[in-house]
Design a protein around this motif. Structure first.
Motif, mmCIF file in Angstrom:
data_model
loop_
_atom_site.group_PDB
_atom_site.id
_atom_site.type_symbol
_atom_site.label_atom_id
_atom_site.label_comp_id
_atom_site.label_asym_id
_atom_site.label_seq_id
_atom_site.Cartn_x
_atom_site.Cartn_y
_atom_site.Cartn_z
ATOM 1 N N ARG A 1 6.236 1.659 -6.329
ATOM 2 C CA ARG A 1 7.377 2.022 -5.487
ATOM 3 C C ARG A 1 6.904 3.460 -4.807
ATOM 4 N NH1 ARG A 1 11.556 -0.544 -8.553
ATOM 5 N NH2 ARG A 1 10.566 -2.355 -9.557
ATOM 6 N N GLY A 2 8.046 4.259 -4.613
ATOM 7 C CA GLY A 2 7.658 5.455 -3.881
ATOM 8 C C GLY A 2 7.123 5.557 -2.691
ATOM 9 N N TRP A 3 6.134 6.447 -2.699
ATOM 10 C CA TRP A 3 5.443 6.739 -1.626
ATOM 11 C C TRP A 3 4.245 5.827 -1.171
ATOM 12 C CZ3 TRP A 3 0.161 7.303 -1.691
ATOM 13 C CH2 TRP A 3 -0.485 7.582 -2.700
ATOM 14 N N THR A 4 3.489 5.054 -2.356
ATOM 15 C CA THR A 4 2.806 4.074 -2.502
ATOM 16 C C THR A 4 3.286 2.832 -1.512
ATOM 17 O OG1 THR A 4 1.763 4.881 -4.492
ATOM 18 C CG2 THR A 4 1.199 2.527 -3.937
ATOM 19 N N ASN A 5 4.696 2.387 -2.286
ATOM 20 C CA ASN A 5 5.166 1.326 -1.533
ATOM 21 C C ASN A 5 5.414 1.580 -0.306
ATOM 22 O OD1 ASN A 5 7.129 -1.168 -1.543
ATOM 23 N ND2 ASN A 5 8.705 0.525 -1.085
ATOM 24 N N ALA A 6 6.005 2.854 0.125
ATOM 25 C CA ALA A 6 6.286 3.207 1.555
ATOM 26 C C ALA A 6 4.936 3.095 2.658
ATOM 27 C CB ALA A 6 6.735 4.455 1.919
ATOM 28 N N VAL A 7 3.578 3.517 2.126
ATOM 29 C CA VAL A 7 2.604 3.519 2.986
ATOM 30 C C VAL A 7 1.872 2.254 3.078
ATOM 31 C CG1 VAL A 7 0.241 4.226 2.914
ATOM 32 C CG2 VAL A 7 1.930 6.093 2.415
ATOM 33 N N LEU A 8 2.238 1.610 1.761
ATOM 34 C CA LEU A 8 1.481 -0.026 2.003
ATOM 35 C C LEU A 8 2.368 -0.846 2.906
ATOM 36 C CD1 LEU A 8 0.107 -0.411 -1.799
ATOM 37 C CD2 LEU A 8 -0.843 -0.019 0.221
ATOM 38 N N MET A 9 3.708 -0.437 2.873
ATOM 39 C CA MET A 9 4.532 -1.685 3.377
ATOM 40 C C MET A 9 4.554 -1.226 4.946
ATOM 41 S SD MET A 9 5.992 -4.129 1.965
ATOM 42 C CE MET A 9 4.149 -4.374 1.225
ATOM 43 N N ARG A 10 4.350 -0.092 5.516
ATOM 44 C CA ARG A 10 4.371 0.425 6.757
ATOM 45 C C ARG A 10 2.991 -0.152 7.454
ATOM 46 N NH1 ARG A 10 8.438 1.519 4.950
ATOM 47 N NH2 ARG A 10 8.367 -0.795 5.801
ATOM 48 N N LEU A 11 1.923 -0.235 6.567
ATOM 49 C CA LEU A 11 0.590 -0.720 7.064
ATOM 50 C C LEU A 11 0.855 -2.138 7.047
ATOM 51 C CD1 LEU A 11 -2.425 -0.082 7.119
ATOM 52 C CD2 LEU A 11 -2.729 -0.738 4.966
ATOM 53 N N ILE B 1 -6.197 -9.822 -0.855
ATOM 54 C CA ILE B 1 -5.826 -8.530 -0.351
ATOM 55 C C ILE B 1 -4.384 -8.560 -0.356
ATOM 56 C CG2 ILE B 1 -5.801 -7.252 1.910
ATOM 57 C CD1 ILE B 1 -8.346 -8.460 2.948
ATOM 58 N N GLY B 2 -3.780 -9.565 0.133
ATOM 59 C CA GLY B 2 -2.293 -9.615 -0.154
ATOM 60 C C GLY B 2 -1.635 -9.483 -1.295
ATOM 61 N N ALA B 3 -2.573 -10.073 -2.267
ATOM 62 C CA ALA B 3 -1.910 -9.933 -3.763
ATOM 63 C C ALA B 3 -2.190 -8.725 -4.240
ATOM 64 C CB ALA B 3 -2.427 -10.923 -4.605
ATOM 65 N N VAL B 4 -3.175 -7.637 -4.095
ATOM 66 C CA VAL B 4 -3.462 -6.617 -4.390
ATOM 67 C C VAL B 4 -2.345 -5.597 -3.860
ATOM 68 C CG1 VAL B 4 -5.220 -4.634 -4.193
ATOM 69 C CG2 VAL B 4 -5.795 -6.838 -5.225
ATOM 70 N N VAL B 5 -2.309 -5.566 -2.413
ATOM 71 C CA VAL B 5 -1.154 -4.769 -1.858
ATOM 72 C C VAL B 5 0.088 -4.960 -2.252
ATOM 73 C CG1 VAL B 5 -0.535 -4.387 0.541
ATOM 74 C CG2 VAL B 5 -2.848 -4.729 0.450
ATOM 75 N N GLY B 6 0.564 -6.259 -2.282
ATOM 76 C CA GLY B 6 1.925 -6.832 -2.774
ATOM 77 C C GLY B 6 2.388 -6.284 -4.119
ATOM 78 N N ILE B 7 1.172 -6.437 -5.066
ATOM 79 C CA ILE B 7 1.706 -5.956 -6.672
ATOM 80 C C ILE B 7 1.613 -4.505 -6.446
ATOM 81 C CG2 ILE B 7 0.616 -6.058 -8.992
ATOM 82 C CD1 ILE B 7 -0.519 -8.752 -8.511
ATOM 83 N N ALA B 8 0.628 -3.890 -5.933
ATOM 84 C CA ALA B 8 0.795 -2.274 -5.759
ATOM 85 C C ALA B 8 1.919 -1.660 -5.348
ATOM 86 C CB ALA B 8 -0.368 -1.952 -4.959
ATOM 87 N N ALA B 9 2.526 -2.358 -4.197
ATOM 88 C CA ALA B 9 3.731 -1.914 -3.517
ATOM 89 C C ALA B 9 4.984 -1.938 -4.503
ATOM 90 C CB ALA B 9 3.816 -2.391 -2.192
ATOM 91 N N GLY B 10 4.917 -3.353 -5.143
ATOM 92 C CA GLY B 10 6.239 -3.512 -5.788
ATOM 93 C C GLY B 10 6.137 -2.839 -7.194
ATOM 94 N N HIS B 11 5.089 -2.503 -7.767
ATOM 95 C CA HIS B 11 4.881 -1.793 -8.956
ATOM 96 C C HIS B 11 5.046 -0.397 -8.775
ATOM 97 C CE1 HIS B 11 3.869 -1.198 -13.179
ATOM 98 N NE2 HIS B 11 3.071 -0.327 -12.767
#
Length: 293
Positions: free
Chosen positions: A117-127, A105-115
């Protein structure tokens, strides 16, 4: 080309093993873990699951450690040695699966947020931040109490409360990887999101995931033991439930120190072994730590 790649992999493995062997504490931890895992795997060949039944006790109640019973007996005359041995299967199984699910779970969220960026990164990091501020033990306790104390529930409760730290770590590493020039070249040559994340990002964060997994297993075993001691686990025999039983049946007032100390030592030794291996892997696989060393 295939032969060259195989040669490089063999050389990398030899180099890794040579560097890992230099960390004596990590090597000792690996030996302890190997023994613990092998004993857990072969346990059904030597003992029966009936060892957890209170009607299976054949020894004297509260018998102190002796040649006949090296770890003593409990309130029902059951062998502490056999119960600790059988309990290793539950504790290690939950620890490995909970850590693996947490890392995925952490790897999927971390790679998605880092790759992305933009609103995807913002939503995933706030979660991620929201889960980080939750007290993990209390959250796992509530989830296990509401959903029931089955093995699957305990694994899910631990994984759900421990993935955020991995996500932030992997996101930072992903940002560092994607800042490298060859990522831009890959994009210019038509590389899509799947190609970049699986061919370039994932191999570069994999060593960090391996070290994190080892440390997460130790944390998961402690959490499972804590939840079992607090009475929300339905597992008949794990090291945590043994500690709970020693408390419920008044082992301390009976002077049965072995019923308290031996399961606690099992947890301590295995968790310490995982921690030592994890720290050694971090030092070997992380170039910055390797340069400092």
């Amino acid at each position: 080309m295939t032969s060259l790649a195989a040669t490089r992999r063999r050389l990398a493995l030899r180099r890794f093993w040579a560097e890992f062997r230099a960390h004596r504490a990590g090597l000792a931890g690996a030996v302890v873990l190997l023994v613990a895992v092998v004993l857990a795997l072969v346990a059904p060949l030597f003992i029966s699951q009936d060892v957890t039944s209170v009607v299976q006790g054949t020894g004297a109640k509260w018998a102190a450690p002796s040649l006949a019973e090296p770890f003593g007996t409990d309130e029902s005359g059951r062998s502490i040695l056999l119960m600790v041995w059988w309990g290793s299967r539950t504790s290690l199984f939950i620890g490995f699966l909970a850590a693996l699910l947490s890392i995925v779970i952490g790897a999927v969220v971390g790679i998605a947020a880092g790759h992305f960026r933009g609103w995807t990164n913002a939503v995933l990091m706030r979660l991620t931040d929201w889960f980080l501020v939750l007290p993990s033990l209390i959250t796992a306790l509530v989830l296990a109490a509401i959903l029931g104390g089955s093995t699957f529930t305990i694994i899910m409760a631990i994984a759900i409360t421990t993935w955020p730290s991995t996500a932030r770590l992997i996101r930072a590493q992903t940002l560092a990887v994607e800042a490298r020039p060859y990522i831009e070249r890959s994009r210019a040559l038509g590389g899509g999101h799947w190609h970049i994340t699986t061919r370039h990002v994932l191999p570069n964060v994999a060593p960090l995931l391996l070290a994190s997994t080892t440390l997460e297993v130790a944390s998961a075993i402690v959490t499972e033991s804590t939840l079992a001691f607090l009475g929300v686990s339905a597992n008949k025999t794990s090291w945590g439930t043994m500690l709970r039983a020693s408390y419920d049946y008044g082992a301390a007032t009976q002077g049965a120190w072995w019923y308290i100390i031996i399961p606690g030592l099992a947890i301590l030794v295995v968790v310490m072994a995982f921690t030592l291996v994890g720290r050694a892997l971090e030092a070997v696989l992380n170039p910055q730590l390797r340069r400092k060393a």
